[in-house]
Scaffold this active site. Structure first.
Site, PDB file in Angstrom:
ATOM      1  N   ASP A   1      -2.684 -76.039 -29.430  1.00  0.00           N
ATOM      2  CA  ASP A   1      -2.637 -76.218 -31.318  1.00  0.00           C
ATOM      3  C   ASP A   1      -1.530 -75.612 -31.740  1.00  0.00           C
ATOM      4  O   ASP A   1      -0.435 -75.155 -31.188  1.00  0.00           O
ATOM      5  CB  ASP A   1      -4.057 -75.097 -31.340  1.00  0.00           C
ATOM      6  CG  ASP A   1      -5.216 -75.801 -31.112  1.00  0.00           C
ATOM      7  OD1 ASP A   1      -5.954 -74.993 -30.443  1.00  0.00           O
ATOM      8  OD2 ASP A   1      -5.651 -77.031 -31.368  1.00  0.00           O
TER       9      ASP A   1
ATOM     10  N   THR B   1      -9.524 -72.971 -32.599  1.00  0.00           N
ATOM     11  CA  THR B   1      -9.957 -73.888 -33.635  1.00  0.00           C
ATOM     12  C   THR B   1     -11.046 -73.781 -34.466  1.00  0.00           C
ATOM     13  O   THR B   1     -11.898 -73.307 -33.894  1.00  0.00           O
ATOM     14  CB  THR B   1     -10.263 -75.134 -32.482  1.00  0.00           C
ATOM     15  OG1 THR B   1      -9.082 -75.342 -31.631  1.00  0.00           O
ATOM     16  CG2 THR B   1     -10.706 -76.578 -33.242  1.00  0.00           C
TER      17      THR B   1
ATOM     18  N   LEU C   1      -9.898 -68.055 -25.886  1.00  0.00           N
ATOM     19  CA  LEU C   1      -9.862 -68.052 -27.227  1.00  0.00           C
ATOM     20  C   LEU C   1     -10.095 -69.465 -27.773  1.00  0.00           C
ATOM     21  O   LEU C   1      -9.864 -69.603 -28.942  1.00  0.00           O
ATOM     22  CB  LEU C   1      -8.701 -67.291 -27.577  1.00  0.00           C
ATOM     23  CG  LEU C   1      -8.890 -65.784 -27.520  1.00  0.00           C
ATOM     24  CD1 LEU C   1      -7.631 -65.207 -28.369  1.00  0.00           C
ATOM     25  CD2 LEU C   1     -10.225 -65.104 -27.996  1.00  0.00           C
ATOM     26  N   ASP C   2     -10.106 -70.639 -27.044  1.00  0.00           N
ATOM     27  CA  ASP C   2     -10.041 -72.036 -27.289  1.00  0.00           C
ATOM     28  C   ASP C   2     -11.059 -72.809 -26.518  1.00  0.00           C
ATOM     29  O   ASP C   2     -10.658 -73.774 -26.440  1.00  0.00           O
ATOM     30  CB  ASP C   2      -8.596 -72.393 -27.618  1.00  0.00           C
ATOM     31  CG  ASP C   2      -8.625 -73.732 -28.589  1.00  0.00           C
ATOM     32  OD1 ASP C   2      -9.404 -73.752 -29.297  1.00  0.00           O
ATOM     33  OD2 ASP C   2      -7.744 -74.314 -28.545  1.00  0.00           O
ATOM     34  N   MET C   3     -12.346 -72.321 -26.327  1.00  0.00           N
ATOM     35  CA  MET C   3     -13.175 -73.117 -25.652  1.00  0.00           C
ATOM     36  C   MET C   3     -13.826 -73.918 -26.797  1.00  0.00           C
ATOM     37  O   MET C   3     -14.426 -73.651 -27.678  1.00  0.00           O
ATOM     38  CB  MET C   3     -14.153 -72.071 -25.113  1.00  0.00           C
ATOM     39  CG  MET C   3     -15.347 -72.758 -23.914  1.00  0.00           C
ATOM     40  SD  MET C   3     -14.452 -73.196 -22.585  1.00  0.00           S
ATOM     41  CE  MET C   3     -13.752 -71.721 -21.836  1.00  0.00           C
TER      42      MET C   3
END
Length: 312
Positions: free
Chosen positions: A231, A178, A144-146
């Site tokens: 994050d 992000t 979920l944050d590639m």
């Protein structure tokens, strides 16, 4: 320390031993809730990376639990394209020890180099990212944050960092991840599937191939990209503020071929990742196969060479 300074209690100074056997050498990064350090491991007689909750936020139990969860995953997982954790400590304060990677983040490489990677190198990068994501999905997690700042290229091999917002498939609040890399379903909130990570790979490959993002996002939270940086909790760099704006909810991504002349098969593979409807995107295995088809024949397959950015 790189990046924009964040107010609050200062990081630990060099020479500090946060726990016996580890000595702080220097600060690497500071986020809204973490400090990341270059450190020395006496037991291993080598350098390492230490992640800790910032001292001014240690009273927030959920942050410590989040850090320990990520550390245990990375300690237990073994994959050539995932960063490894050596040690996880809950006392006296939550702490995770990671391997030191001597390469550079993909974001730094892309901004530093004058020439964009070749089409074959973009395809090979994608194959490696698919391999890491396939492994995570097999263990019940979505990354979920590639994004390029969460990929380190070390001796031609890409390694994925940061499982701080990883979670199992299912419902999720809006904005996890992000801003500019969020799949539409991540931006709006709702049920997340493997297709969200396919989107993340697609945006990363689009940026690597074309030198720019398909969407220009604005959030009140902003984002500062740093190696190993997590994050903000729960919502990533999105704040949930009504002023946050996600263009991926309003329009489709431009074709990759409109930004750079690419082999049709590579452009089609990248474009397929950025379809607004999650079921319309390829599976991770299907995307890997499409990218492998772009590679020169001798370089295909799981041992098919290494990602080599221009100038390296």
């Amino acid at each position: 320390m790189s990046g924009t300074a964040v107010s609050g209690a200062p990081p630990l100074p060099p020479g500090t031993e946060p726990v016996p056997g580890y000595e702080i050498l220097a600060g690497l990064a500071r986020t809204g809730w973490q400090d990341v350090y270059d450190a020395w491991s006496a037991e291993r007689d080598c350098r390492c990376v230490i992640k800790m909750v910032r001292s001014d936020r240690r009273g927030e139990r959920r942050l410590g639990e989040r850090l320990l969860r990520e550390g245990r995953w990375l300690r237990d997982f073994t994959h050539p394209h995932l960063v490894r954790a050596y040690d996880v400590r809950a006392e006296p304060e939550p702490l995770v020890v990671l391997e030191t990677l001597t390469g550079e983040t993909l974001s730094h490489l892309l901004h530093r180099l004058r020439h964009r990677p070749s089409a074959a190198d973009v395809a090979l990068l994608g194959v490696q990212l698919c391999s890491a994501v396939h492994y995570l999905h097999g263990r019940g997690l979505l990354h979920l944050d590639m994004k390029p700042s969460n990929v380190v290229v070390e001796r031609g091999l890409a390694k994925v960092l940061d499982l701080s917002v990883a979670r199992p498939p299912g419902p999720a609040p809006a904005g996890v991840g992000t801003c500019c890399y969020l799949a539409p379903e991540q931006a709006r909130g709702g049920r997340l599937t493997a297709a969200a990570d396919v989107w993340g790979i697609g945006v990363t490959l689009f940026e690597a191939a074309c030198g720019d993002l398909p969407f220009d996002c604005r959030t009140t939270g902003g984002a500062t990209e740093r190696p190993y940086a997590g994050d903000e909790p729960c919502t990533g760099t999105g704040t949930g503020d009504p002023d946050d704006w996600y263009p991926q909810l309003e329009r489709t991504a431009p074709p990759a071929g409109s930004r750079r002349r690419l082999p049709p098969a590579l452009a089609a593979a990248v474009d397929s990742c950025l379809r607004p409807d999650p079921p319309a995107r390829p599976t991770v295995a299907g995307l890997a196969a499409a990218l492998e088809a772009v590679l020169p024949v001798p370089r295909r397959g799981p041992r098919a060479g290494r990602f080599t950015p221009p100038g390296s």
